[in-house]
Scaffold this active site. Structure first.
Site: not given
Ligand SMILES: O=P(O)(O)O[C@H]1O[C@H](CO)[C@@H](O)[C@H](O)[C@H]1O
Ligand SMILES: O=P(O)(O)O[C@H]1O[C@H](CO)[C@@H](O)[C@H](O)[C@H]1O
Lengths: 349, 349
Positions: A55, A168, A52, A155, A163, A115, A166, A170
């Site tokens: 981690c 997290h 990961c 997300n 993706s 994780h 873990h 943004q």
């Molecule tokens: O930034 P990540 O986690 O790689 O990507 C994810 O979140 C982003 C922000 O909402 C989006 O634009 C991506 O389509 C989604 O896969």
């Protein structure tokens, strides 16, 4: 003809934050589903995963080593959608081809060194650590002269394009105020001009009278399914006291924020006994130096699941071309979430 | 600092049809993907499926038998989101809880008796049959006094929430003009007032000068990736002649419409050698009795795939909370689609 009622008849509801309508079709929840089945996330994960990139101690895509962090950990996104040093650029061909350079910052916030945990499985104290990072980040990024909006979000779950399991979130912080916060600014400003109070303070007072759409409350926060919710189990987290951004929360309010997030996300996981996917994020005042007294900090949760861990709502055809549509009512969703226990289902496994 | 350029630097583009901005991050297409992999639809289907509720002669959910249709077949959706006989209802609590009863009709259009075909696998003649049904349905529904907007669309593929692979589309027709067509009405009207021409006629002329975003053309239609496309391979299908709705197309134009849909969707399937999922639909003038000379009929295709048959774009966190975002540019997407052969990949298997 029978009298109109919201539980049986199609109708549209108005979202005063965005100034947009959406369609509710309560009679449609009886529809059988033969479409795509989702893969519920019931994986057992290790506390530490050597592969990961989030981690502690592990190597990231750019070759850097993560520190041996014990609480939260923030770093610049290795594949950020926004970049700091973008040369100025502006195009306007007859008003039909319009573009503008955009600059900003993308960051990743690891919520925990573990994780295998998600927010509902973390302690109030640990979630409070996440809230503190949101405060620091908003303060730091918002103070930069070329950053006028700071979008903090998470997300959760593969279904929502995450993706890495873990835990997290943004931050995307940028020069221009993006679409939804810009609309919310206009709507809240207009309401404030007219009523001298914030739109969400009045809305909250209204909801607290009937509690029909309230999911859970504590001393400083209320969670409700907004009257105009588009996603099946969409919720709105509101501070009782009007604040424009997260830096204005008192120490006690920050802890209450962590507490309410925990109690809400436990309910989500319990609803379908699965790690409940969602996109969630804070909406706060633009950081353009203006006061924005009409702004009322809030957090949106947009979860896709509709009937079970494997049947989701698709926002497709009609929704993409016309407007948002839902089957179950906001009132039903609130009731379902309200009646969930506050102990995480995994704790009793 | 290098000079700004659209292929390397983050920027925002303006969608003049909706009056909204979106974010483009071309530098981000290098990002590795470790998230959800989609199940590509490579199933071999029989020409007739006895368990399919859309195949000729079969029984539907409500117990009715489909006729032994040989071309297209239209019926009222057994689980429609809209209903004809909704009692009047109106709620407005302090402008914060606003709702209105909505009435309308939901229909399903089977494109072909063949269970195993999709639009790109049908002949121009057969697709022309679908176009004719769209014309008839728009005329019939649009003439009803309590129907002011007719939304014709298709959800193709399980990824886009389609619950039955039998080729079919839908119509949702209703009293109120929904969100996006309402916004497009305002934007097109404002442009027409100012310039005396339709927004899309001027935009089309502009695009035909460089052809940088043009995918395919025939005598009466042009397909392009709009400058402001949000979905990776989003396209806009435009008639060269300004018409407000599909009933105004000539016999020859209807056939050209079928031809261009076929050539576009074959390119889509060829791009990743898969049955390319999308939501697509017509945008036309509201059927409220007004003339709407500012309206310019068009068809949107919103496909989710980004890099391959198994890696899609997720419109989640930032997109749901802030605004639409894309990685590859519209120009790159147009070029990829343009260079696809016009013979369906399955024909050479
Ligand atoms: O930034 P990540 O986690 O790689 O990507 C994810 O979140 C982003 C922000 O909402 C989006 O634009 C991506 O389509 C989604 O896969
Ligand atoms: O009507 P269907 O095919 O059952 O359902 C599909 O299309 C509808 C219209 O876009 C959406 O509301 C549903 O979420 C989707 O699953």
């Amino acid at each position: 003809m029978a009298e109109f009622n919201f539980n049986d008849h199609p109708h549209r509801r108005f979202n005063p934050l965005l100034g947009e309508w959406m369609l509710v079709s309560p009679q449609r929840s009886k529809r059988p589903w033969q479409g795509q089945q989702e893969e519920p996330d019931r994986a057992e994960r290790p506390a530490y995963d050597p592969t990961c990139y989030l981690c502690p101690g592990n190597v990231r895509a750019n070759g850097e080593h993560n520190p041996q962090y014990t609480g939260t950990f923030v770093f610049d996104n290795d594949f950020a959608a926004l970049q700091a040093d973008v040369p100025p650029g502006d195009l306007n061909v007859e008003g039909l081809l319009q573009a503008k350079a955009e600059s900003g910052v993308g960051r990743v916030i690891c919520f925990s060194p573990r994780h295998d945990l998600t927010l509902p499985e973390m302690s109030v104290e640990a979630i409070r650590g996440v809230v503190d990072v949101w405060v620091e980040q908003f303060r730091e990024l918002g103070a930069q002269p070329d950053i006028n909006y700071v979008q903090i979000f998470e997300n959760k779950g593969f279904m929502m394009g995450c993706s890495n399991p873990h835990p997290h979130g943004q931050i995307w912080a940028q020069r221009h105020v993006p679409g939804d916060p810009a609309k919310e600014t206009i709507q809240q400003e207009a309401y404030f001009q007219k009523h001298g109070k914030t739109l969400l303070a009045d809305y909250l007072a209204l909801e607290l009278r009937t509690k029909e759409r309230v999911v859970v409350e504590n001393e400083h926060f209320v969670v409700l399914v907004p009257f105009w919710a588009a996603w099946p189990y969409e919720t709105l987290v509101l501070p009782r006291r009007v604040v424009q951004d997260i830096t204005q929360l008192t120490d006690e309010e920050r802890t209450a924020f962590a507490d309410i997030i925990r109690r809400l996300t436990i309910r989500y996981d319990n609803l379908f006994q699965t790690s409940f996917p969602y996109s969630a994020g804070l909406h706060q005042r633009p950081t353009d130096g203006q006061e924005h007294e009409s702004w009322h900090l809030h957090m949106h949760f947009y979860p896709p699941l509709l009937r079970s861990a494997t049947v989701r709502k698709f926002m497709v055809g009609y929704e993409l071309l016309a407007e948002a549509q839902r089957d179950i009512t906001a009132e039903y969703a609130a009731q379902r979430l309200r009646e969930q226990p506050e102990v995480h289902y995994k704790a009793s496994l």
